[in-house]
Design a protein around this motif. Structure first.
Motif, PDB file in Angstrom:
ATOM      1  N   UNK A 110      51.099  46.526  39.845  1.00 38.04           N
ATOM      2  CA  UNK A 110      49.745  47.056  39.998  1.00 38.04           C
ATOM      3  C   UNK A 110      49.629  48.341  39.201  1.00 38.04           C
ATOM      4  N   UNK A 111      48.412  48.662  38.840  1.00 35.84           N
ATOM      5  CA  UNK A 111      48.182  49.827  38.010  1.00 35.84           C
ATOM      6  C   UNK A 111      48.371  51.139  38.769  1.00 35.84           C
ATOM      7  N   UNK A 169      34.843  44.866  35.893  1.00 36.41           N
ATOM      8  CA  UNK A 169      35.559  43.847  35.105  1.00 36.41           C
ATOM      9  C   UNK A 169      35.250  43.995  33.630  1.00 36.41           C
ATOM     10  N   UNK A 170      33.967  44.185  33.339  1.00 34.78           N
ATOM     11  CA  UNK A 170      33.539  44.296  31.940  1.00 34.78           C
ATOM     12  C   UNK A 170      34.124  45.562  31.295  1.00 34.78           C
ATOM     13  N   UNK A 171      34.038  46.669  32.022  1.00 33.11           N
ATOM     14  CA  UNK A 171      34.535  47.944  31.483  1.00 33.11           C
ATOM     15  C   UNK A 171      36.044  47.905  31.219  1.00 33.11           C
ATOM     16  N   UNK A 172      36.782  47.307  32.129  1.00 39.21           N
ATOM     17  CA  UNK A 172      38.241  47.340  32.017  1.00 39.21           C
ATOM     18  C   UNK A 172      38.826  46.065  31.411  1.00 39.21           C
ATOM     19  N   UNK A 173      37.952  45.077  31.220  1.00 42.19           N
ATOM     20  CA  UNK A 173      38.392  43.807  30.652  1.00 42.19           C
ATOM     21  C   UNK A 173      39.447  43.108  31.518  1.00 42.19           C
ATOM     22  N   UNK A 174      39.249  43.172  32.809  1.00 40.67           N
ATOM     23  CA  UNK A 174      40.134  42.460  33.746  1.00 40.67           C
ATOM     24  C   UNK A 174      39.278  41.811  34.829  1.00 40.67           C
ATOM     25  N   UNK A 175      39.821  40.786  35.443  1.00 38.11           N
ATOM     26  CA  UNK A 175      39.181  40.130  36.573  1.00 38.11           C
ATOM     27  C   UNK A 175      39.772  40.721  37.861  1.00 38.11           C
ATOM     28  N   UNK A 193      42.004  41.228  40.997  1.00 36.42           N
ATOM     29  CA  UNK A 193      43.436  40.957  41.164  1.00 36.42           C
ATOM     30  C   UNK A 193      44.209  41.024  39.858  1.00 36.42           C
ATOM     31  N   UNK A 194      43.594  41.602  38.840  1.00 38.48           N
ATOM     32  CA  UNK A 194      44.323  41.796  37.583  1.00 38.48           C
ATOM     33  C   UNK A 194      44.506  43.288  37.315  1.00 38.48           C
ATOM     34  N   UNK A 195      45.438  43.566  36.410  1.00 32.48           N
ATOM     35  CA  UNK A 195      45.769  44.940  36.034  1.00 32.48           C
ATOM     36  C   UNK A 195      45.585  45.102  34.531  1.00 32.48           C
ATOM     37  N   UNK A 196      45.086  46.248  34.124  1.00 35.94           N
ATOM     38  CA  UNK A 196      44.903  46.483  32.690  1.00 35.94           C
ATOM     39  C   UNK A 196      46.267  46.509  31.987  1.00 35.94           C
ATOM     40  N   UNK A 197      46.257  46.159  30.713  1.00 37.62           N
ATOM     41  CA  UNK A 197      47.519  46.095  29.964  1.00 37.62           C
ATOM     42  C   UNK A 197      48.261  47.422  29.953  1.00 37.62           C
ATOM     43  N   UNK A 200      47.048  51.106  33.887  1.00 42.45           N
ATOM     44  CA  UNK A 200      46.314  52.227  34.472  1.00 42.45           C
ATOM     45  C   UNK A 200      45.479  51.802  35.684  1.00 42.45           C
ATOM     46  N   UNK A 201      44.879  50.600  35.612  1.00 41.17           N
ATOM     47  CA  UNK A 201      43.952  50.194  36.673  1.00 41.17           C
ATOM     48  C   UNK A 201      44.208  48.770  37.171  1.00 41.17           C
ATOM     49  N   UNK A 202      44.087  48.604  38.476  1.00 45.12           N
ATOM     50  CA  UNK A 202      44.079  47.276  39.089  1.00 45.12           C
ATOM     51  C   UNK A 202      42.758  47.150  39.827  1.00 45.12           C
ATOM     52  N   UNK A 203      42.117  46.012  39.659  1.00 46.74           N
ATOM     53  CA  UNK A 203      40.842  45.766  40.349  1.00 46.74           C
ATOM     54  C   UNK A 203      41.071  44.821  41.524  1.00 46.74           C
ATOM     55  N   UNK A 204      40.610  45.238  42.689  1.00 43.18           N
ATOM     56  CA  UNK A 204      40.725  44.394  43.871  1.00 43.18           C
ATOM     57  C   UNK A 204      39.375  44.334  44.577  1.00 43.18           C
ATOM     58  N   UNK A 205      39.180  43.302  45.361  1.00 38.07           N
ATOM     59  CA  UNK A 205      37.975  43.230  46.184  1.00 38.07           C
ATOM     60  C   UNK A 205      38.398  43.127  47.643  1.00 38.07           C
ATOM     61  N   UNK A 206      37.485  43.494  48.517  1.00 34.88           N
ATOM     62  CA  UNK A 206      37.806  43.485  49.939  1.00 34.88           C
ATOM     63  C   UNK A 206      36.541  43.091  50.705  1.00 34.88           C
TER      64      UNK A 206
END
Ligand code: FES
Length: 148
Positions: A65-66, A91-97, A99-103, A106-112
Motif C-alpha cells: 500500500x502507498x 481515480x482520474x487524478x492518480x490514474x488508479x482504481x 484498491x490500487x496503489x500508484x506506481x 505514494x497513494x492507495x485508493x480505498x472505498x468504505x
C-alpha cells in the motif's frame, strides 16, 4: 530490523500476534511476506495460521500500500451526495482504481461503506484526516497537500 524491534517490544508471546501485526501494518502500511514469515518463526506459530489471521481482518493488507491511504466513503449518505464522483475524480487524478496503489507508492485508493460521520458527506479520509463536503473540484487541492 524494524520487524525485529516490533516483535521484541511484545516479548515474542503468541497472544501478541495481532498487536504485532497491527504494529507492522502501521509501520509499513502492509504486511510483507518476509515480515509474516519472521513473525511466524519468532512466535513459533505455523505460517499458515499467521496468514489466516492476517487475511481475516480487513485492517491488515497483504498487498503493498502507498505511503498515503485515501479512503472515500461510498455509504448511502455519501453516495447520494456524490461519493462515486469523488472516487472517479481521485481515480482520474492518480490514474488508479479503488484498491490500487500508484506506481510511485505514494497513494492507495480505498472505498468504505460509512465512516460514521454521514452528516458531513461525502467524506474522504487521508491518513486519518477527515474531509467533509468534498466536491470533485476540491479533490486536487486535498491530494496536493500530501504530494511530496
Ligand atoms: S455514509 Fe459516508 S460517513 Fe456514513
Amino acid at each position: 530490523m524494524q520487524i525485529d524491534n516490533i516483535i521484541q517490544k511484545h516479548k515474542t508471546q503468541k497472544e501478541a500476534l495481532i498487536p504485532i501485526l497491527q504494529d507492522i501494518q502501521v509501520e509499513l502500511n502492509w504486511l510483507p511476506p518476509e515480515a509474516i514469515k519472521e513473525v511466524a518463526q519468532k512466535l513459533a506459530i505455523p505460517l499458515i495460521d499467521v496468514y489466516g489471521v492476517a487475511s481475516f481482518y480487513r485492517a491488515f493488507s497483504l498487498k503493498p500500500r502507498g505511503k498515503h491511504i485515501i479512503t472515500v466513503c461510498l455509504g448511502t449518505a455519501c453516495h447520494v451526495r456524490g461519493g462515486a464522483r469523488i472516487v472517479a475524480e481521485v481515480s482520474r487524478k492518480l490514474n488508479i482504481e479503488p484498491d490500487e496503489t500508484t506506481e510511485d507508492m505514494q497513494f492507495t485508493l480505498e472505498t468504505v461503506n460509512c465512516l460514521g460521520c454521514c452528516a458531513i458527506g461525502p467524506v474522504v479520509v487521508i491518513d486519518g484526516e477527515y474531509y467533509g463536503g468534498v466536491t470533485s473540484s476540491k479533490v486536487n487541492s486535498i491530494i496536493s497537500k500530501y504530494r511530496k
